[in-house]
Design an enzyme around this catalytic site. Structure first.
Site, PDB file in Angstrom:
ATOM      1  N   THR A  12       9.055  -7.440  17.002  1.00 24.79           N
ATOM      2  CA  THR A  12       8.614  -6.742  15.748  1.00 24.79           C
ATOM      3  C   THR A  12       9.463  -7.276  14.645  1.00 24.79           C
ATOM      4  O   THR A  12      10.713  -7.719  14.831  1.00 24.79           O
ATOM      5  CB  THR A  12       9.099  -5.172  15.990  1.00 24.79           C
ATOM      6  OG1 THR A  12       8.778  -4.589  14.592  1.00 24.79           O
ATOM      7  CG2 THR A  12      10.457  -5.132  16.251  1.00 24.79           C
ATOM      8  N   VAL A  43       0.975  -1.570  14.162  1.00 24.62           N
ATOM      9  CA  VAL A  43       2.179  -1.732  14.951  1.00 24.62           C
ATOM     10  C   VAL A  43       2.133  -3.393  15.605  1.00 24.62           C
ATOM     11  O   VAL A  43       2.786  -3.675  16.721  1.00 24.62           O
ATOM     12  CB  VAL A  43       2.169  -0.930  16.143  1.00 24.62           C
ATOM     13  CG1 VAL A  43       2.256   0.250  15.849  1.00 24.62           C
ATOM     14  CG2 VAL A  43       0.694  -1.105  17.134  1.00 24.62           C
ATOM     15  N   ASP A  65      -3.484   0.655  15.492  1.00 27.32           N
ATOM     16  CA  ASP A  65      -3.425  -0.757  14.934  1.00 27.32           C
ATOM     17  C   ASP A  65      -4.950  -1.367  15.003  1.00 27.32           C
ATOM     18  O   ASP A  65      -5.928  -0.774  15.705  1.00 27.32           O
ATOM     19  CB  ASP A  65      -2.819  -1.996  15.616  1.00 27.32           C
ATOM     20  CG  ASP A  65      -2.353  -3.267  14.882  1.00 27.32           C
ATOM     21  OD1 ASP A  65      -1.336  -2.976  14.332  1.00 27.32           O
ATOM     22  OD2 ASP A  65      -3.280  -4.230  15.127  1.00 27.32           O
ATOM     23  N   GLN A  85      -6.768   2.165   9.395  1.00 30.94           N
ATOM     24  CA  GLN A  85      -6.062   3.407   8.901  1.00 30.94           C
ATOM     25  C   GLN A  85      -6.898   4.467   7.933  1.00 30.94           C
ATOM     26  O   GLN A  85      -6.334   5.622   7.726  1.00 30.94           O
ATOM     27  CB  GLN A  85      -4.795   2.819   8.305  1.00 30.94           C
ATOM     28  CG  GLN A  85      -5.017   2.147   6.839  1.00 30.94           C
ATOM     29  CD  GLN A  85      -3.840   1.743   5.926  1.00 30.94           C
ATOM     30  OE1 GLN A  85      -3.636   0.577   5.949  1.00 30.94           O
ATOM     31  NE2 GLN A  85      -3.066   2.716   5.659  1.00 30.94           N
ATOM     32  N   HIS A 112      -0.712  -2.484   3.837  1.00 33.73           N
ATOM     33  CA  HIS A 112       0.193  -2.483   2.604  1.00 33.73           C
ATOM     34  C   HIS A 112      -0.945  -2.784   1.523  1.00 33.73           C
ATOM     35  O   HIS A 112      -0.667  -3.689   0.359  1.00 33.73           O
ATOM     36  CB  HIS A 112       0.983  -3.799   2.562  1.00 33.73           C
ATOM     37  CG  HIS A 112       1.752  -3.706   3.825  1.00 33.73           C
ATOM     38  ND1 HIS A 112       2.625  -2.561   4.257  1.00 33.73           N
ATOM     39  CD2 HIS A 112       2.393  -4.656   4.642  1.00 33.73           C
ATOM     40  CE1 HIS A 112       3.086  -2.785   5.365  1.00 33.73           C
ATOM     41  NE2 HIS A 112       3.048  -4.131   5.685  1.00 33.73           N
ATOM     42  N   GLU A 138       6.141   1.385   4.129  1.00 34.01           N
ATOM     43  CA  GLU A 138       6.899   0.251   4.131  1.00 34.01           C
ATOM     44  C   GLU A 138       6.352  -0.778   3.340  1.00 34.01           C
ATOM     45  O   GLU A 138       5.068  -0.534   3.130  1.00 34.01           O
ATOM     46  CB  GLU A 138       7.104  -0.383   5.647  1.00 34.01           C
ATOM     47  CG  GLU A 138       8.302   0.280   6.708  1.00 34.01           C
ATOM     48  CD  GLU A 138       8.534  -0.403   7.683  1.00 34.01           C
ATOM     49  OE1 GLU A 138       7.901  -1.559   7.856  1.00 34.01           O
ATOM     50  OE2 GLU A 138       9.236   0.249   8.622  1.00 34.01           O
ATOM     51  N   ASP A 139       7.044  -1.680   2.792  1.00 38.09           N
ATOM     52  CA  ASP A 139       6.434  -3.104   2.086  1.00 38.09           C
ATOM     53  C   ASP A 139       5.611  -2.590   0.846  1.00 38.09           C
ATOM     54  O   ASP A 139       4.613  -3.292   0.658  1.00 38.09           O
ATOM     55  CB  ASP A 139       5.875  -3.979   2.994  1.00 38.09           C
ATOM     56  CG  ASP A 139       6.542  -4.244   4.056  1.00 38.09           C
ATOM     57  OD1 ASP A 139       7.824  -4.630   4.190  1.00 38.09           O
ATOM     58  OD2 ASP A 139       6.127  -4.428   5.345  1.00 38.09           O
TER      59      ASP A 139
END
Length: 257
Positions: A12, A43, A65, A85, A112, A138-139
């Site tokens: 990861t 993931v 994913d 998503q 993202h 995240e990110d």
């Protein structure tokens, strides 16, 4: 119970960001000995699934994913789904099958892309995150990159020079808005507000692209109690859906009220 997040032996990219892991430890310390339900969006090869499974020894770990993933999981505590998503029907299916009482933790390490992240965030936050649950994005700083799908390069705008004349003009506009006659005339109010937007809107630089723009929308949700204030805002008043929101480099942590 104490535990340390070490991603070095897992497939990861979380191991590349040690400050990410440090922040996770801070927020997860009270969850370690609980039978939590954790969902992660995005993931990759599944290494983070194994990381969370070993870190939360009593937890059920769920991953989504775009690509199918196969993992060796003798514990039986990992569930994997394949899809997008922004597919809210799939998100509902995941919630029904793995966390009918709601997730304790949701982590978005997926596209993202601001538009897609917004869809999954509000659907999962409103419908599948427990009160007091933690949602991590995240990110978020991909919105500063020209090379990213919806990112745009950052242009600094920081004029720290103070102009007394401009400040006096802005003060006069503020006094005009509070004028008793203006308060009795809705059209006059709207005109003064338009003038305020024009004059004050250039005071600070803005960057509202991609994930950065979405995170700034979430800051507005933090202020919703004041945004809808009967005295100063636009009622009907409602509290923020967030108990807490913490922004750090690369990560946002939101606790549901």
């Amino acid at each position: 119970m104490t535990n340390t997040l070490n991603a070095s032996s897992y497939d990861t990219d979380k191991g590349l960001h040690t400050h990410y892991l440090q922040k996770y430890e801070e927020h997860f310390k009270d969850l370690l000995d609980r039978e939590i339900r954790l969902l992660e969006l995005g993931v990759y090869k599944g290494g983070s699934m194994l990381l969370w499974k070993d870190y939360f020894e009593k937890g059920l770990i769920v991953g989504l994913d775009l690509n199918p993933i196969q993992l060796d999981d003798p514990s039986g505590r990992i569930r994997l789904y394949c899809g997008q998503q922004q597919d809210t029907e799939l998100l509902d299916k995941i919630g029904r099958e793995t966390a009918p009482g709601g997730f304790d933790v949701i982590i978005d390490d997926c596209s993202h892309i601001g538009e897609l992240t917004r869809i999954s965030f509000w659907h999962l936050f409103n419908n599948h995150l427990k009160p007091g649950g933690l949602y991590v994005i995240e990110d978020w700083s991909t919105g500063y990159w020209d090379s990213w799908f919806d990112g745009v390069g950052f242009r600094p705008h920081m004029d720290l020079d103070h102009s007394p004349d401009r400040f006096r003009f802005r003060s006069a506009i503020a006094r005009l808005y509070r004028n008793a006659l203006v308060q009795r005339l809705p059209l006059a109010q709207r005109l003064v507000v338009c003038l305020k937007r024009l004059v004050n809107g250039r005071q600070f630089g803005r960057h509202n692209y991609g994930m950065v723009g979405f995170i700034k929308e979430l800051v507005d949700e933090c202020g919703m109690n004041d945004i809808t204030s009967p005295d100063f805002g636009k009622p009907p008043q409602r509290p923020s859906k967030f108990k807490e929101m913490r922004i750090s480099p690369g990560q946002v942590f939101i606790v549901k009220a």
